[in-house]
Each structure stands twice: as C-alpha cells, then as structure tokens.
Design a protein around this motif. Structure first.
Motif, PDB file in Angstrom:
ATOM      1  N   ALA A 640     -12.893  31.161  -6.042  1.00 47.39           N
ATOM      2  CA  ALA A 640     -13.686  32.302  -5.565  1.00 47.39           C
ATOM      3  C   ALA A 640     -14.935  32.498  -6.393  1.00 47.39           C
ATOM      4  N   MET A 641     -14.829  32.391  -7.712  1.00 49.84           N
ATOM      5  CA  MET A 641     -15.997  32.626  -8.557  1.00 49.84           C
ATOM      6  C   MET A 641     -17.048  31.529  -8.385  1.00 49.84           C
ATOM      7  N   ARG A 642     -16.649  30.417  -7.742  1.00 50.87           N
ATOM      8  CA  ARG A 642     -17.603  29.333  -7.458  1.00 50.87           C
ATOM      9  C   ARG A 642     -18.074  29.366  -6.009  1.00 50.87           C
ATOM     10  N   GLY A 643     -17.710  30.457  -5.311  1.00 54.73           N
ATOM     11  CA  GLY A 643     -18.204  30.653  -3.952  1.00 54.73           C
ATOM     12  C   GLY A 643     -17.547  29.797  -2.913  1.00 54.73           C
ATOM     13  N   SER A 644     -16.323  29.326  -3.142  1.00 55.13           N
ATOM     14  CA  SER A 644     -15.690  28.401  -2.202  1.00 55.13           C
ATOM     15  C   SER A 644     -14.706  29.078  -1.250  1.00 55.13           C
ATOM     16  N   LEU A 645     -14.352  30.341  -1.492  1.00 56.07           N
ATOM     17  CA  LEU A 645     -13.334  31.000  -0.675  1.00 56.07           C
ATOM     18  C   LEU A 645     -13.914  32.157   0.124  1.00 56.07           C
ATOM     19  N   THR A 646     -13.188  32.474   1.189  1.00 52.25           N
ATOM     20  CA  THR A 646     -13.550  33.604   2.044  1.00 52.25           C
ATOM     21  C   THR A 646     -13.005  34.896   1.449  1.00 52.25           C
ATOM     22  N   LYS A 647     -13.803  35.956   1.533  1.00 48.39           N
ATOM     23  CA  LYS A 647     -13.326  37.273   1.091  1.00 48.39           C
ATOM     24  C   LYS A 647     -12.422  37.854   2.168  1.00 48.39           C
ATOM     25  N   LEU A 648     -11.126  37.790   1.915  1.00 51.99           N
ATOM     26  CA  LEU A 648     -10.182  38.270   2.911  1.00 51.99           C
ATOM     27  C   LEU A 648     -10.295  39.772   3.123  1.00 51.99           C
ATOM     28  N   SER A 649     -10.656  40.482   2.071  1.00 51.48           N
ATOM     29  CA  SER A 649     -10.760  41.941   2.183  1.00 51.48           C
ATOM     30  C   SER A 649     -11.939  42.367   3.054  1.00 51.48           C
ATOM     31  N   ASP A 650     -12.803  41.430   3.456  1.00 52.70           N
ATOM     32  CA  ASP A 650     -13.922  41.768   4.344  1.00 52.70           C
ATOM     33  C   ASP A 650     -13.522  41.768   5.815  1.00 52.70           C
ATOM     34  N   PHE A 651     -12.358  41.219   6.139  1.00 52.08           N
ATOM     35  CA  PHE A 651     -11.918  41.243   7.536  1.00 52.08           C
ATOM     36  C   PHE A 651     -11.593  42.681   7.928  1.00 52.08           C
ATOM     37  N   PRO A 652     -11.951  43.094   9.135  1.00 50.36           N
ATOM     38  CA  PRO A 652     -11.800  44.502   9.534  1.00 50.36           C
ATOM     39  C   PRO A 652     -10.379  45.038   9.438  1.00 50.36           C
ATOM     40  N   ASP A 653      -9.376  44.198   9.708  1.00 45.20           N
ATOM     41  CA  ASP A 653      -7.994  44.677   9.720  1.00 45.20           C
ATOM     42  C   ASP A 653      -7.271  44.388   8.412  1.00 45.20           C
ATOM     43  N   TYR A 671     -11.189  39.362  -7.228  1.00 43.52           N
ATOM     44  CA  TYR A 671     -12.306  38.989  -8.112  1.00 43.52           C
ATOM     45  C   TYR A 671     -13.535  39.813  -7.737  1.00 43.52           C
ATOM     46  N   ASP A 672     -14.015  40.547  -8.714  1.00 43.01           N
ATOM     47  CA  ASP A 672     -15.228  41.350  -8.544  1.00 43.01           C
ATOM     48  C   ASP A 672     -15.116  42.280  -7.338  1.00 43.01           C
ATOM     49  N   GLY A 673     -13.925  42.866  -7.182  1.00 39.28           N
ATOM     50  CA  GLY A 673     -13.733  43.870  -6.141  1.00 39.28           C
ATOM     51  C   GLY A 673     -13.289  43.345  -4.803  1.00 39.28           C
ATOM     52  N   SER A 674     -13.214  42.041  -4.613  1.00 38.73           N
ATOM     53  CA  SER A 674     -12.809  41.465  -3.327  1.00 38.73           C
ATOM     54  C   SER A 674     -11.532  40.643  -3.494  1.00 38.73           C
ATOM     55  N   VAL A 675     -10.701  40.637  -2.433  1.00 38.71           N
ATOM     56  CA  VAL A 675      -9.446  39.891  -2.442  1.00 38.71           C
ATOM     57  C   VAL A 675      -9.678  38.551  -1.746  1.00 38.71           C
ATOM     58  N   TYR A 676      -9.274  37.463  -2.414  1.00 40.69           N
ATOM     59  CA  TYR A 676      -9.555  36.124  -1.904  1.00 40.69           C
ATOM     60  C   TYR A 676      -8.296  35.351  -1.491  1.00 40.69           C
ATOM     61  N   ALA A 677      -7.116  35.898  -1.706  1.00 40.36           N
ATOM     62  CA  ALA A 677      -5.875  35.202  -1.328  1.00 40.36           C
ATOM     63  C   ALA A 677      -4.791  36.232  -1.089  1.00 40.36           C
ATOM     64  N   LEU A 678      -3.766  35.821  -0.357  1.00 39.43           N
ATOM     65  CA  LEU A 678      -2.606  36.676  -0.122  1.00 39.43           C
ATOM     66  C   LEU A 678      -1.384  36.048  -0.769  1.00 39.43           C
ATOM     67  N   PRO A 679      -0.533  36.876  -1.379  1.00 35.70           N
ATOM     68  CA  PRO A 679       0.664  36.319  -2.023  1.00 35.70           C
ATOM     69  C   PRO A 679       1.664  35.814  -0.992  1.00 35.70           C
ATOM     70  N   GLU A 680       2.285  34.677  -1.292  1.00 37.35           N
ATOM     71  CA  GLU A 680       3.352  34.126  -0.446  1.00 37.35           C
ATOM     72  C   GLU A 680       4.720  34.389  -1.058  1.00 37.35           C
ATOM     73  N   THR A 681       4.892  33.919  -2.301  1.00 41.52           N
ATOM     74  CA  THR A 681       6.176  34.085  -2.984  1.00 41.52           C
ATOM     75  C   THR A 681       5.940  34.728  -4.340  1.00 41.52           C
ATOM     76  N   GLN A 956     -19.561  33.931 -18.608  1.00 40.23           N
ATOM     77  CA  GLN A 956     -20.381  34.973 -17.979  1.00 40.23           C
ATOM     78  C   GLN A 956     -21.827  34.504 -17.804  1.00 40.23           C
ATOM     79  N   ARG A 957     -22.311  33.703 -18.743  1.00 41.58           N
ATOM     80  CA  ARG A 957     -23.660  33.115 -18.577  1.00 41.58           C
ATOM     81  C   ARG A 957     -23.664  32.156 -17.386  1.00 41.58           C
ATOM     82  N   GLU A 958     -22.584  31.372 -17.282  1.00 44.73           N
ATOM     83  CA  GLU A 958     -22.501  30.385 -16.197  1.00 44.73           C
ATOM     84  C   GLU A 958     -22.505  31.048 -14.825  1.00 44.73           C
ATOM     85  N   PHE A 959     -21.846  32.206 -14.709  1.00 47.57           N
ATOM     86  CA  PHE A 959     -21.706  32.838 -13.396  1.00 47.57           C
ATOM     87  C   PHE A 959     -22.621  34.048 -13.215  1.00 47.57           C
ATOM     88  N   GLY A 960     -23.591  34.208 -14.117  1.00 50.68           N
ATOM     89  CA  GLY A 960     -24.647  35.185 -13.880  1.00 50.68           C
ATOM     90  C   GLY A 960     -24.331  36.615 -14.251  1.00 50.68           C
TER      91      GLY A 960
END
Length: 987
Positions: A640-653, A671-681, A956-960
């Motif tokens: 997520a911090m490298r911009g490769s995942l979808t922000k799941l928390s942005d979906f309306p439902d 990460y940074d206020g957004s959820v990028y994965a859902l727990p399975e187990t 933190q320098r690497e990711f701005g």
C-alpha cells in the motif's frame, strides 16, 4: 472401526480358540509374539517407577503378576435405560432412534450414567458399548469409564468412540483441466458395537478391566461430543487363536474356490473410515493405478495422514463361493528408512488370528506387492463364506508402546535431574551460567555419576529393543544415540551439568520427546488390495525399468505449460491468487462457481500461489492478479505504501461491510487512514492450562498478571514451568498502556514510562522469574505435563485437540492474564497472527474484485467453507475465520468458543508504518542484550528506540513524509482501538 450392530462375523472359527494368556497380548514373552522374519513384534513391558503405575500397561502387568486371568464367561448385558443413577443432563428418549428404543442420550460434557453389573467370576473383562454418535463438532466421541468410583488406569479417563465416515462420491469429480477434485466427507449415522480401546490403540485389542465376582458399578462419563447409548456389555475377552490353530479348523470346511479367481479393490474406494483425515491421495506418477498421466488423480489412500494409532479404514468385497482365499496389498511404506508400520487387520469386524493383530508392513523404498504371510514367507489362507465381507485395517502403535513409555520415563528422570542441579546451582537460564565456577556436583549430589550413567544405559537398552523390533539400525534413532553420547560424557564429568545452559539440556529432551511422537506414527500408503483364490502374486510391483521410465516421462512433462497447473485460466474471469494448499484452492473454486459466479455472473480463476514472493515478482513485471488471499498481515501495508493496492475503505459500501470484523483486526491493514486489506483468518492467544495438574497442586488459572506472579512460587517449587514465548511481547506493552508509535506515526513511542515498564516486565519474566528462554515445542511440554500452564495460539489448540486425545478432559483454555483497571475490569489486549485478502490497484476489474472479496469474507461463505474444509480433511483443518459471526457457526465446543470470543473482543495489533519492521527486530535485540547478556534493561531499550527512529526517518524520506532537510512534510494517521469490542460475544 466397530462391528456393526446386527451383523454376523462370517469367519468360521469354531473350535479354533487357542487360549493365550492375556499378559502375552501386551506384556510379551510368548513364542507367538516372536514372528515376522524373527523380529519381536511386541517388546516386553518394562516395570517402570511408581510415578507411572497408573498407565494401562503397568496396571495390566501388575494384575497379571498377581494372578488375574481373562474371564471365561460374560456378565449379563445392561440396557441403557436400566441405569442405576445419572446426572441431570442425561435423558432417555421416548421415541425410536434409528430403530432402537429406550436409548440414553449424553448431550453435554461431564454428563454421566452408572450401571450395576453382576459379574459371574473373578477375572479380566472387556466392555462393549452399543453407541450412536450424535450431531456435534465432527470429532470422535470421547468418554471416561470408572469402575466402582475410580478410574482403574490413566487411559480410562479418555476413550474414543470414532464416528463412521465415507467419501461423498467415487470416483471423484473432475475439473476442466482433467484433475480430480477431492471429494467431501459425509458421516454415516448408524448404531455400532464399540469395544473400548485406548484412544491411540497403544495397547493391542480391547482394554481389559479387572472385576471380582459380584456387583460392580460402571460409570460412563461424557468428555467430548454428544452420543446415544443403547446397551453396555461386560464380556469375557475373545482369545485370539494362532494361525496354525484356526487353519487346522478350516481344513474340515468345504472349499469350493474358483481357480484363478481375483477381485481387485482400489484402495481409494473405502466403504468406511474412522476419521475424515484418512484420505484419498494422489501418487503423482504412473506407478499407481489408475495412472495419473500428469494429472491430479486420487489413485491411492493413506500416507502420512493415516498414521495415528486408532485410525482405520474398511473395504467391502464379495467372494463367489466358500473357501480359502489370499489377501495381497500393493503398498508404499517409505516414510522413515528401515521403520515398520503396523496394522491391525480385521475380517468382518474381527481379527481372525493372533498374527494379524499387529501385522507389519516393512519399509519399502518403492511400491511393493505382497500377500499376508508368516515369518517364513508362507501366505495365510483365510476362510471366507460366499457373499459380502469387509476388510478393515487400523493403524496400530501398540508394538512400540513399551519402548515409548520407557523413553518417556527416561525423559522425566533426566528432567528431574536437571531440576535438582538447578536447585543446587541456582542456574535457570543461559545468562546465569558461570563457566569459571566449579560446583563439584559429585560432592553436592552424591551418586550423580551413577544417575546420569543409568540414564544412558536405559536409553541404550531402548535403542537395542528398537533394533530388535525392526531387525535393523533404525535411521531415525541417531538423535537418541547423540543423547546417549552426551549423557555418558556428563556421567564422566558431572560438572558439565552445571556449565551447560538449560537450553542445551532442553535440546536433548526435545530429541527424545520428538522421537517418542515419531515412533507412535504408523504411516502407510495403499494402492490396491487383491483377494485371490491363489497364493500366487496377482500383479508385479513396478520394476526398475518402470520406475526409470516414469521418471523420464515426468521429466519431459516439465516442459509442458500445463505441468504446474495452479488453477483456472479463463480470460473472462478475475484472477485470484491464494497462498494456501491445493485442497483449499479447489474448494474455494467450487464454492465460487456454485455461489458467487452463479449469482453475480462474474467468473473467477482461483489459482494456487506456492510462494508469496511471487507477488513481488509479478508487481515488478506488471502481471499482478486482481485479488490475493492468504497474505501475511505485514504484507498489505508494504504494498500500500508503494501505491500498489486499492483503498478498500473508499468503496461506498465498505462501512456497512466492516462490522463483520473485530475493529482491532483492521489495524495492521490500515495505512494513513485507509484500509487496504480485509482479514481472513486470525490466530488468537489464549491461556492453556492442565486442569488435572493445577487441581492436584491447589492452583487456579491466573486471571491477571498479579495472579500469575502469585502462583509461580508454588508452580516452580513443584518442578513446573509457565510457558510464555519470548517473542510474544505485544500483550505486555498494550496492557500496560504503551504505544509503539507516536500519534503522528513519525517516531517510536517506546521511550515512554509505560513502555519502559512493559519492557522491564517482559525481560524480568526470564531474568527474575526464571521462565525458560528456549521452548521448541510448548505442545510437547504441555502434553508431558512439565509446563501445565502457558499462553499460546490457535495452532497449539489444534495440536492438542488432534494429536493428544489422551489429554481430553484434562485441559482447558481461558482468556490470557490481563491488567486490572480502576473500574475493576481486566484489560486483556493481545494480538495474534492473521492472513488477509487484498485487491491490486492495477486490476482493471476493481468492482468485480471488490464483490468477490465481500463474498469471500461474508458470514455465509466463511461458514460454509469452514465446515466443508473440516469435513473434507478432518478436525485439524478447522478454519479460524476472522468473521466473528461465521466463527460462531463452526463446530467449536461451546465452552471453548465462548472463551475465544471473550478474548477476541480485546484483539489489537501493532500498526504498520514505514520502517516499522525495525520495531520487532530492535526489541528482540534489546531483549537478547538484557536477558542473555545481562545488560541494563533501560539502556538496552533506549538503544533500540534510537535505532528504530533512525530507520523510521530513513523510510519517511523515501515515502515523502519528511524532506531531505529532515522537516516534516505531512503526518501519518496511525489507527488505534481503545475500548473492547463488545459485539464479539453476541450471537
């Protein structure tokens, strides 16, 4: 497997009973026990110390030495509804249950019923129960049996009554690639007569019970799983005749066999089995039938999944006429070089003669075809009447029982010796060892040289017995030989005992205990079973040329693009990569086709991902899947911090879907206020404790850490330890109110007063309170009893449930100790390992992927998947879903489920921030410097905080978040949970 009610044994054994003393069946010492190429199948039972007097082997040996013999007459049978007393939970059914009336039901653990039995004569008896397992958690029924108010031996506390299982379909269904799909399991609900045996078939045949002439009270106590009882029978033990005796009786019977007649049974086509984990297997070669030809074909059964004592399988076959028949097996037994796997072999529910009670299948590097035969190689001819018969094989660990029990006694003696040395020297861990000090243990502990030398001699005797049992030098015994060498060295130089850290002694103990466990395993793979009218070999095993030819064919198959088939490749489907086993993936694909695609029209390709490192490679190559499942909790934020995942928390439902999870389980995926994965187990931490041991020493499981400190002196004075994994520091920090990062996520928060207190508490568990720093296997120590209480996760629970049935009813779980708050509540914050599902930002089908991820983590899907994977593979595959509502629909024992839910509401994990991997690393280094190198805890933690902050700043320098001048550009939003989630316990 038990004899089915109403079925008749079709073997003609009349007049063939050779009265063999019951002692020879277990204690050894008769000529009948020395067979199979001159090997002693069952070494004689060794008289152990008083500490082991309650073992069945020792109890039976004592009875025999006192002159007790097998009874010759049965006692009157007792109908279930004729009980003399019962607990309030036991009831008599008023209706018929599968054809039987007056049935007694045991619905809860600790339900009990008593029966008065009038025994006709002094003697040793067996007990049969006519039972029907009722709907429960899919595991075997487990009961305890008391005679006149007491358990006569330890094994009587837990006796298993297996359920009966079958494959749901044969032959298995085939997928679009031509691979067979492992069939699910279905339980056959039927009454059966079950002779009481010990839970792992560690003793041959049914257990014997000493009863004097007159009235006795037999009490049945439910331990696990509900069941119905129709009848209790106390019987004179069936005396197994030797083959010569029974064969002589068959000579007078009509023999009308058809010359050249052969019936071929595919081993994978079982008619019944005692455990869902006894499974069909794929040979992945063309040496088993039918040939696989590069496909996944389930053409064998057993393997390592059929290795626990007591696991059984049955096959049904017909013979065309009365007469003498021969049974041949095509088998593979190449799991441990030179070891033998034993099977109890039954025809129509009975062992026909003594030689088949523990029949050996020798080590075979390749497939072998062999008939049942005696020690001279002469085949056994077995008389069968015309019609249908059953052939049953049960994994039998009883031949190794005397050796395993003797080695366990050596382990305990070695452990006691280490305790005595620790009392003299005060050395409890590595940091306390002083190599420059001589204790002169020969004076402090007179006779210590003889004690250690005796341990070496006793262990050498067991290695010699193994060599006699197997007829060779068992390959797996090198660990025992190294322990013997070590013991002899310490016997010559006793001061080595004080100069070696306890961890090295623990390694010797682990070698022995792991060998004990391995010795109990009896793996065997079967391809085919032949019933023939001729002793001639019905088929030849694959020869050298066939083996080489198959190897060459497999080599050329590797050049085929379909050689490594990891799943479907429909171009119209979304691609889902799963980091789990093939059985998981196959079932997920099946459910997706039936439930998800059928309802939404969205096609799904669920593919096996053998190595999660493939995600990194696919990311680099721009060939990522749409969805990835089974991902470790630290991975999503890295992507997520490298911009490769979808922000799941942005979906309306998302907000409507999120409450299916405990809020703390979402922290590692935020990460940074957004959820990028859902727990399975999720694998929660809980407190494990041995109820039998704690009750014996007058202790209760600790509710708080203060309770734990109070119990430690008594626990340790009695020679026991508390288990706390050194890497499990998160609960201590969270419960003390410490944070791992500052609110802006840019610095470590481990320089706070709460963090220093937490770190001090963590390290003092080992430096002050003497917790062991190295425990390779809590399960082994807990099972053995020297660590009767400790904190562990889901994996330990499943190990104990599946691999330690003898402990059933003797252990429980509770929420972990916590910190008492001002309002009186006990805060039990703790984390646990998780797996997750995520969507890649590169996916062109974002909405379809989100619909799939919602479907997969839904209550309905997780519940169905969890139940079916357990039905398919056995209890050990119980699905630890992160969906709370689905968890409550899975077959957990009610008390354990409520305990897990009680702990679950306190679930919280460490947030993931850029560079956060340094936190666990540096804390581990600080612990090592403090505990093992005697460093000052405050200085060591301060050093760790400095290193953590340095790495955080670099990332933190690497990711701005910070510019090149070190100024903060933007802050990080770090998630947190401060109150327990009360919804976790609601249903």
């Amino acid at each position: 497997m038990g004899t089915k009610s109403g079925s008749a044994v079709k073997l003609a054994l009349a007049g063939a009973l050779l009265l063999v003393p019951c002692g020879s069946l277990f204690a050894g010492g008769t000529a009948a026990d020395s067979r199979q190429d001159g090997r002693t199948v069952r070494p004689p039972v060794e008289r152990l110390s008083e500490a082991y007097a309650s073992l069945y082997s020792q109890t039976l040996l004592e009875w025999i030495e006192k002159g007790w013999k097998d009874a010759l007459a049965d006692a009157p049978r007792a109908a279930a509804n004729r009980f003399s007393a019962a607990s309030s939970g036991v009831s008599v059914r008023s209706d018929r249950l599968l054809g039987k009336t007056g049935v007694l039901q045991f619905m809860q653990s600790k339900d009990w019923a008593e029966f008065e039995i009038d025994v006709p004569q002094d003697g040793l008896y067996t007990i049969d129960l006519t039972v029907l397992p009722l709907e429960g958690t899919l595991g075997p029924v487990q009961i305890g049996v008391k005679i006149d108010g007491a358990f006569p031996f330890a094994e009587a506390r837990n006796i298993q009554l297996p359920r009966t299982w079958t494959e749901s379909v044969y032959p298995p269904a085939v997928n679009e690639h031509g691979d067979q799909i492992r069939p699910s399991q279905q339980e056959t609900s039927e009454w059966s007569v079950r002779p009481l045996t010990d839970s792992k078939l560690s003793s041959p045949g049914p257990l014997r019970w000493k009863l004097s002439k007159g009235k006795h009270t037999i009490r049945l106590e439910s331990v696990l799983e509900p069941f119905a009882l129709a009848e209790l029978a106390v019987r004179a033990p069936r005396q197994l005749p030797a083959y010569e005796q029974v064969a002589a009786s068959w000579q007078s019977l009509p023999d009308n066999v058809q010359p050249g007649w052969t019936s071929v049974l595919e081993a994978e086509q079982m008619s019944a089995k005692s455990d869902p984990s006894v499974q069909v297997q794929a040979s992945n070669d063309n040496l088993a039938a039918p040939a696989s030809n590069g496909k996944m074909i389930y053409n064998t059964m057993g393997g390592y999944r059929w290795s626990r004592g007591g696991q059984s399988a049955e096959w049904t076959f017909d013979v065309p006429s009365d007469g003498l028949y021969y049974i041949h097996f095509k088998y593979l037994q190449n799991f441990t070089k030179d070891a033998i796997s034993f099977r109890e072999i039954r025809i129509d529910g009975e062992v026909p003669f003594l030689e088949l009670q523990s029949y050996p299948f020798p080590y075979s590097r390749n497939w072998n075809v062999d008939h049942l035969k005696d020690d001279q190689g002469k085949p056994y001819a077995i008389y069968l009447t015309k019609g249908s018969h059953t052939l049953g094989l049960t994994a039998d660990s009883s031949p190794t029982t005397p050796i395993r029990e003797s080695i366990q006694a050596i382990v305990d003696a070695y452990q006691e010796l280490n305790r005595q040395v620790a009392m003299v020297t005060g050395v409890k861990n590595r940091s306390m060892v002083d190599q420059n000090r001589d204790w002169n243990l020969s004076e402090s502990m007179p006779g210590i040289e003889a004690q250690v030398g005796s341990l070496a001699d006793r262990l050498q005797q067991q290695v010699d017995k193994l060599q006699q049992l197997y007829g060779n030098s068992l390959q797996g015994a090198e660990g025992l030989r190294s322990v013997i060498f070590d013991l002899r060295k310490m016997a010559a130089q006793p001061d080595l005992l004080s100069k070696r850290p306890p961890e090295l002694h623990a390694q010797n103990l682990e070698k022995m205990t792991m060998f004990i466990d391995a010795l109990a395993r009896q793996p065997l793979t079967l391809d085919r079973i032949y019933v023939t009218s001729s002793p001639e070999q019905p088929a030849k095993p694959p020869g050298t040329l066939a083996v080489l030819g198959d190897l060459v064919q497999n080599f050329f198959r590797t050049f085929s693009p379909d050689y490594h088939y990891y799943g479907r490749r429909d171009p119209d489907g979304i691609d889902v990569w799963v980091n789990r086993g093939r059985d998981y993936v196959a079932l997920m694909q099946q459910l997706a086709d039936e439930s998800f695609t059928a309802k939404t029209g969205i096609k799904v390709n669920i593919n096996l991902m053998p190595n999660p490192g493939q995600l990194i490679l696919s990311n680099s190559a721009g060939r990522e899947p749409d969805v990835a499942l089974g991902i470790a909790e630290g991975t999503p934020v890295d992507f997520a911090m490298r911009g490769s995942l979808t922000k799941l928390s942005d979906f309306p439902d998302y907000a409507a879907m999120a409450p299916r999870f405990v809020p703390g389980t979402l922290i590692p995926f935020t990460y940074d206020g957004s959820v990028y994965a859902l727990p399975e187990t999720v694998a929660l931490n809980v407190l494990f404790y041995r109820t039998d041991i704690l009750q014996r020493i007058g202790l209760k499981p600790p509710d708080t850490w203060d309770d734990m400190y109070k119990m430690l002196p008594t626990l340790q004075q009695k020679g026991y330890d508390f288990f706390f994994a050194r890497q499990n520091y998160v609960p201590l920090f969270l419960q003390n109110g410490a944070s791992f990062y500052t609110n802006d996520g840019l610095s470590s928060a481990l320089n706070s007063r709460e963090a220093f207190n937490s770190f001090k508490m963590w390290t003092e568990l080992f430096t002050v309170y003497g917790f062991p720093t190295e425990v390779p296997s809590f399960y082994m120590h807990f099972r053995r009893g020297d660590m009767p209480v400790g904190i562990a996760d889901y994996n330990a629970y499943m190990q104990l449930l599946v691999a330690a049935p003898e402990l059933a009813g003797s252990w429980e779980i509770a929420p972990i100790p916590g910190m008492k708050q001002q309002d009186g509540t006990v805060a039990r914050w703790s984390g646990g390992n998780m797996t997750s599902g995520m969507i890649f930002k590169s996916s062109k089908r974002q909405n379809d992927s989100w619909e799939f991820l919602k479907w997969w983590t839904s209550t309905e899907t997780q519940s169905r998947f969890g139940n079916e994977i357990e039905l398919q593979n056995g209890v050990e595959f119980r699905w630890n879903t992160a969906n709370v509502a689905a968890f409550q629909t899975l077959p957990w024992p009610e008390k354990d489920r409520d305990t897990i839910l009680s702990q679950w509401k306190w679930y919280k994990e460490v947030p993931n921030v850029p560079g956060g991997y340094f936190t666990s690393r540096e804390l581990t280094f600080a612990w090592t410097r403090t505990v093992l190198q005697n460093g000052n805890y405050r200085e060591m933690l301060e050093k760790a905080v400095f290193q953590i902050d340095s790495e955080l700043k670099r990332k933190q320098r690497e990711f701005g978040f910070v510019n090149d001048q070190g100024n903060t550009v933007r802050k990080l939003r770090v998630p947190d949970v401060t109150i327990p989630w009360e919804e976790a316990g609601k249903r």
